[in-house]
Scaffold this active site. Structure first.
Site, PDB file in Angstrom:
ATOM      1  N   ASP A 192       6.775 -11.891   9.536  1.00 18.27           N
ATOM      2  CA  ASP A 192       5.942 -10.771   9.995  1.00 18.27           C
ATOM      3  C   ASP A 192       4.466 -11.130   9.805  1.00 18.27           C
ATOM      4  O   ASP A 192       3.808 -11.613  10.740  1.00 18.27           O
ATOM      5  CB  ASP A 192       6.329  -9.479   9.253  1.00 18.27           C
ATOM      6  CG  ASP A 192       5.547  -8.273   9.737  1.00 18.27           C
ATOM      7  OD1 ASP A 192       4.813  -8.386  10.743  1.00 18.27           O
ATOM      8  OD2 ASP A 192       5.646  -7.184   9.123  1.00 18.27           O
TER       9      ASP A 192
ATOM     10  N   LYS B 167      12.190  -1.244   1.964  1.00 17.72           N
ATOM     11  CA  LYS B 167      11.037  -1.935   1.394  1.00 17.72           C
ATOM     12  C   LYS B 167      11.331  -2.336  -0.048  1.00 17.72           C
ATOM     13  O   LYS B 167      11.940  -1.553  -0.810  1.00 17.72           O
ATOM     14  CB  LYS B 167       9.810  -1.014   1.413  1.00 17.72           C
ATOM     15  CG  LYS B 167       9.315  -0.718   2.815  1.00 17.72           C
ATOM     16  CD  LYS B 167       8.616  -1.907   3.447  1.00 17.72           C
ATOM     17  CE  LYS B 167       8.036  -1.544   4.793  1.00 17.72           C
ATOM     18  NZ  LYS B 167       7.352  -2.675   5.438  1.00 17.72           N
TER      19      LYS B 167
ATOM     20  N   ASP C  84      12.303  -5.669   3.640  1.00 14.86           N
ATOM     21  CA  ASP C  84      10.941  -6.166   3.885  1.00 14.86           C
ATOM     22  C   ASP C  84      10.212  -6.259   2.555  1.00 14.86           C
ATOM     23  O   ASP C  84       9.923  -5.242   1.915  1.00 14.86           O
ATOM     24  CB  ASP C  84      10.204  -5.211   4.844  1.00 14.86           C
ATOM     25  CG  ASP C  84       8.860  -5.781   5.302  1.00 14.86           C
ATOM     26  OD1 ASP C  84       8.471  -6.864   4.797  1.00 14.86           O
ATOM     27  OD2 ASP C  84       8.210  -5.154   6.154  1.00 14.86           O
TER      28      ASP C  84
ATOM     29  N   ARG D   5       0.819  -1.219   0.000  1.00 15.63           N
ATOM     30  CA  ARG D   5       0.000   0.000   0.000  1.00 15.63           C
ATOM     31  C   ARG D   5       0.855   1.274   0.000  1.00 15.63           C
ATOM     32  O   ARG D   5       2.051   1.230   0.338  1.00 15.63           O
ATOM     33  CB  ARG D   5      -0.941   0.030   1.204  1.00 15.63           C
ATOM     34  CG  ARG D   5      -0.237   0.130   2.546  1.00 15.63           C
ATOM     35  CD  ARG D   5      -1.266   0.252   3.652  1.00 15.63           C
ATOM     36  NE  ARG D   5      -0.683   0.505   4.951  1.00 15.63           N
ATOM     37  CZ  ARG D   5      -1.315   1.133   5.922  1.00 15.63           C
ATOM     38  NH1 ARG D   5      -2.534   1.573   5.722  1.00 15.63           N
ATOM     39  NH2 ARG D   5      -0.746   1.319   7.092  1.00 15.63           N
TER      40      ARG D   5
ATOM     41  N   CYS E  23       5.952  -2.066  14.197  1.00 15.87           N
ATOM     42  CA  CYS E  23       4.709  -1.290  14.282  1.00 15.87           C
ATOM     43  C   CYS E  23       4.107  -1.183  12.884  1.00 15.87           C
ATOM     44  O   CYS E  23       4.774  -1.469  11.898  1.00 15.87           O
ATOM     45  CB  CYS E  23       4.971   0.097  14.851  1.00 15.87           C
ATOM     46  SG  CYS E  23       6.095   1.112  13.857  1.00 15.87           S
TER      47      CYS E  23
ATOM     48  N   THR F  69      12.372   3.237   8.101  1.00 15.81           N
ATOM     49  CA  THR F  69      11.962   2.566   6.866  1.00 15.81           C
ATOM     50  C   THR F  69      12.196   3.445   5.643  1.00 15.81           C
ATOM     51  O   THR F  69      11.881   4.629   5.655  1.00 15.81           O
ATOM     52  CB  THR F  69      10.463   2.205   6.953  1.00 15.81           C
ATOM     53  OG1 THR F  69      10.275   1.429   8.137  1.00 15.81           O
ATOM     54  CG2 THR F  69      10.022   1.403   5.752  1.00 15.81           C
TER      55      THR F  69
ATOM     56  N   LYS G 155       4.066  -7.588  16.629  1.00 16.26           N
ATOM     57  CA  LYS G 155       3.406  -6.282  16.503  1.00 16.26           C
ATOM     58  C   LYS G 155       2.123  -6.340  17.324  1.00 16.26           C
ATOM     59  O   LYS G 155       1.326  -7.283  17.175  1.00 16.26           O
ATOM     60  CB  LYS G 155       3.035  -5.989  15.050  1.00 16.26           C
ATOM     61  CG  LYS G 155       4.199  -5.592  14.162  1.00 16.26           C
ATOM     62  CD  LYS G 155       3.677  -5.231  12.783  1.00 16.26           C
ATOM     63  CE  LYS G 155       4.803  -4.928  11.820  1.00 16.26           C
ATOM     64  NZ  LYS G 155       4.389  -5.134  10.422  1.00 16.26           N
TER      65      LYS G 155
ATOM     66  N   LYS H 174      15.484  -0.069   7.222  1.00 14.05           N
ATOM     67  CA  LYS H 174      14.614  -1.167   6.778  1.00 14.05           C
ATOM     68  C   LYS H 174      14.111  -0.784   5.391  1.00 14.05           C
ATOM     69  O   LYS H 174      13.321   0.155   5.247  1.00 14.05           O
ATOM     70  CB  LYS H 174      13.465  -1.342   7.766  1.00 14.05           C
ATOM     71  CG  LYS H 174      12.350  -2.237   7.271  1.00 14.05           C
ATOM     72  CD  LYS H 174      11.548  -2.794   8.424  1.00 14.05           C
ATOM     73  CE  LYS H 174      10.083  -2.934   8.078  1.00 14.05           C
ATOM     74  NZ  LYS H 174       9.348  -3.752   9.044  1.00 14.05           N
TER      75      LYS H 174
ATOM     76  N   GLU I 181      12.442  -9.685   5.730  1.00 14.83           N
ATOM     77  CA  GLU I 181      11.164  -9.791   6.426  1.00 14.83           C
ATOM     78  C   GLU I 181      10.084 -10.227   5.445  1.00 14.83           C
ATOM     79  O   GLU I 181       9.974  -9.669   4.346  1.00 14.83           O
ATOM     80  CB  GLU I 181      10.874  -8.399   6.999  1.00 14.83           C
ATOM     81  CG  GLU I 181       9.726  -8.327   7.963  1.00 14.83           C
ATOM     82  CD  GLU I 181       9.671  -6.947   8.646  1.00 14.83           C
ATOM     83  OE1 GLU I 181      10.730  -6.318   8.866  1.00 14.83           O
ATOM     84  OE2 GLU I 181       8.573  -6.508   8.954  1.00 14.83           O
TER      85      GLU I 181
ATOM     86  N   ASP J 147      11.896  -1.989  15.301  1.00 15.92           N
ATOM     87  CA  ASP J 147      11.368  -1.271  14.134  1.00 15.92           C
ATOM     88  C   ASP J 147      10.166  -0.455  14.614  1.00 15.92           C
ATOM     89  O   ASP J 147       9.015  -0.786  14.347  1.00 15.92           O
ATOM     90  CB  ASP J 147      10.973  -2.288  13.049  1.00 15.92           C
ATOM     91  CG  ASP J 147      10.313  -1.623  11.846  1.00 15.92           C
ATOM     92  OD1 ASP J 147      10.694  -0.490  11.510  1.00 15.92           O
ATOM     93  OD2 ASP J 147       9.402  -2.253  11.250  1.00 15.92           O
TER      94      ASP J 147
ATOM     95  N   ASP K 156       9.453   2.951  14.127  1.00 17.90           N
ATOM     96  CA  ASP K 156       9.705   4.250  13.510  1.00 17.90           C
ATOM     97  C   ASP K 156       8.442   5.030  13.180  1.00 17.90           C
ATOM     98  O   ASP K 156       8.534   6.105  12.571  1.00 17.90           O
ATOM     99  CB  ASP K 156      10.569   4.073  12.247  1.00 17.90           C
ATOM    100  CG  ASP K 156       9.922   3.140  11.223  1.00 17.90           C
ATOM    101  OD1 ASP K 156       8.953   2.440  11.569  1.00 17.90           O
ATOM    102  OD2 ASP K 156      10.396   3.102  10.077  1.00 17.90           O
TER     103      ASP K 156
HETATM  104  C1  LIG Z   1       6.293   1.293   9.901  1.00 22.11           C
HETATM  105  C2  LIG Z   1       7.100   0.018  10.017  1.00 22.11           C
HETATM  106  N1  LIG Z   1       8.484   0.289   9.945  1.00 22.11           N
HETATM  107  C3  LIG Z   1       6.736  -0.929   8.912  1.00 22.11           C
HETATM  108  O1  LIG Z   1       7.404  -0.952   7.915  1.00 22.11           O
HETATM  109  N2  LIG Z   1       5.675  -1.688   9.085  1.00 22.11           N
HETATM  110  C4  LIG Z   1       5.200  -2.459   7.978  1.00 22.11           C
HETATM  111  C5  LIG Z   1       3.725  -2.307   7.809  1.00 22.11           C
HETATM  112  C6  LIG Z   1       3.320  -0.873   7.846  1.00 22.11           C
HETATM  113  C7  LIG Z   1       1.979  -0.498   7.320  1.00 22.11           C
HETATM  114  O2  LIG Z   1       1.659  -0.822   6.180  1.00 22.11           O
HETATM  115  O3  LIG Z   1       1.308   0.234   8.082  1.00 22.11           O
HETATM  116  C8  LIG Z   1       5.708  -3.856   8.014  1.00 22.11           C
HETATM  117  O4  LIG Z   1       6.609  -4.202   8.783  1.00 22.11           O
HETATM  118  O5  LIG Z   1       5.282  -4.659   7.206  1.00 22.11           O
HETATM  119 MG   LIG Z   2       6.906  -6.187   7.698  1.00 22.28          MG
END
Ligand SMILES: C[C@H](N)C(=O)N[C@H](CCC(=O)O)C(=O)O
Ligand SMILES: [Mg+2]
Length: 365
Positions: free
Chosen positions: A243, A162, A190, A24, A295, A135, A267, A160, A218, A320, A322
């Site tokens: 996760d 993405k 991740d 997303r 989170c 992130t 989480k 981290k 992740e 994590d 943040d």
């Molecule tokens: C905010 C955290 N560092 C993060 O990346 N969390 C994501 C999911 C966040 C979201 O879409 O609200 C995760 O670890 O997948």
């Molecule tokens: Mg994740």
């Protein structure tokens, strides 16, 4: 101390830059706020974001779950029934882990206030300070390299990153980020479920062959694909952290017993709050599996609750948290101090939340 009112509201916090994952894109943090009022005047605070693509929870669902199912199970009851109250939250309805997490953390907040103790001390009190990663959203490689440089300039030494949108670009993304930040910065990635198992092994091994030095990956494959997770764990040259595959304590046990991942991400929004997070941490201690505390895109009340847990438990070795530092504003008074990567837990009773900047919460009543 009797629970007299469950007050609900909404709060919106702008992000510094849009947050983009394989699942997303978001421009602001939207949270449901819970206040548990009591006959002593003490108020317990909780918060939950609607992360529909991961938990299935929408704003309306969180509000409805609390209003119609969880609140009636708590109203008029005494905090001395703590064990029964936390169980009542979990039993009020199935799923709806974000709503449960918000109320569960508010109960723990009240417990700490009642006994004049910070929650992290009641749970173990391992440390007062933790260091979070930050992130880097998934974007074209050159944009990610620029964002990574900015993060390092802000003082972060663990990113981290993405990945997973157009997977063929993922090796180039990591190469650009590694080149931008140098060798001393830790990089974890991740994929948010974006790859299949064979693709994951190929991409991860290419990254390591290029010397990109990935700390762990992740959730490389879809949440339900535990065989795929196990395959990646066995064949990739990078540790795997589960996760989206781990919501409940039972999920965590299954992962640990089958060796489907090397690490698990706790989480509060997935497991339904601190009570279940403690069960996951206990299982991880038994199996010797280190945990990350993570989170969603959340503001400071619920991330603060995760800080309390992280500061209590040594089995949580990766942080994590943040959410607050990704935001450009902070509307919440009290709680932990977030000074970029350095987080210091509050020593106030409960979780130390004192309320909100006036006018920032839209209450439902
Ligand atoms: C905010 C955290 N560092 C993060 O990346 N969390 C994501 C999911 C966040 C979201 O879409 O609200 C995760 O670890 O997948
Ligand atoms: Mg994740």
């Amino acid at each position: 101390m009797k629970i007299t009112q469950v007050r609900l509201g909404r709060i919106s916090t702008p992000l510094r830059v849009p947050f983009k994952t394989a699942l997303r894109t978001v421009n602001s943090v939207e949270d449901v706020i819970v206040e548990l009022h009591t006959d002593t005047g003490a108020v317990g605070y909780g918060e939950a974001p609607p992360t529909g693509v991961i938990t299935g929870d929408t704003t309306g669902a969180i509000l409805g779950a609390i209003q119609d199912h969880i609140a009636p199970a708590l109203l008029g009851r005494d905090l001395d029934e703590f064990e029964d109250l936390t169980a009542a939250v979990q039993k009020a309805l199935v799923h709806n882990t974000s709503a449960k997490a918000a109320v569960d953390m508010a109960l723990w907040d009240l417990l700490g206030q009642k006994y004049s103790a910070p929650v992290y001390r009641m749970l173990g009190g391992a440390r007062k300070n933790i260091v979070t990663d930050i992130t880097i959203s998934v974007n074209p490689p050159e944009e990610m390299a620029r964002d990574a440089r900015t993060a390092v300039q802000r003082g972060y030494d663990c990113l981290k990153v993405k990945v997973g949108i157009d997977p063929e670009l993922d090796v180039a993304r990591l190469a650009a980020v590694r080149q931008a930040v140098g060798r001393d910065i830790k990089l974890r990635i991740d994929a948010n479920q974006a790859w299949n198992a064979k693709q994951a092994v190929r991409i991860l091994n290419q990254m390591q062959e290029k010397g990109l030095d990935i700390e762990f990956v992740e959730q490389p494959v879809p949440a339900a694909d535990l065989e795929g997770m196990q395959y990646v764990t066995r064949h990739a040259d990078v540790p795997v952290l589960a996760d989206e595959s781990v919501f409940s304590p039972a999920d965590a046990l299954r992962i640990m017993q089958t060796g489907a991942a090397d690490l698990v991400n706790i989480k509060l929004m997935k497991c339904g709050g601190i009570t279940n997070a403690l069960r996951i941490a206990a299982a991880a201690e038994v199996y010797g599996v280190e945990c990350m505390i993570g989170c969603m895109l959340e503001a400071k009340i619920s991330v603060n609750a995760a800080v309390e847990l992280a500061c209590a438990k040594k089995i949580i070795t990766k942080i994590d948290l943040d959410g607050p530092v990704l935001c450009s504003e902070d509307h919440i008074l009290g709680g932990a101090v977030f000074d970029e990567k350095n987080i210091t837990v509050s020593d106030a009773p409960g979780m130390g939340i004192q309320g909100f900047v006036p006018g920032k919460v839209s209450y439902l009543d």
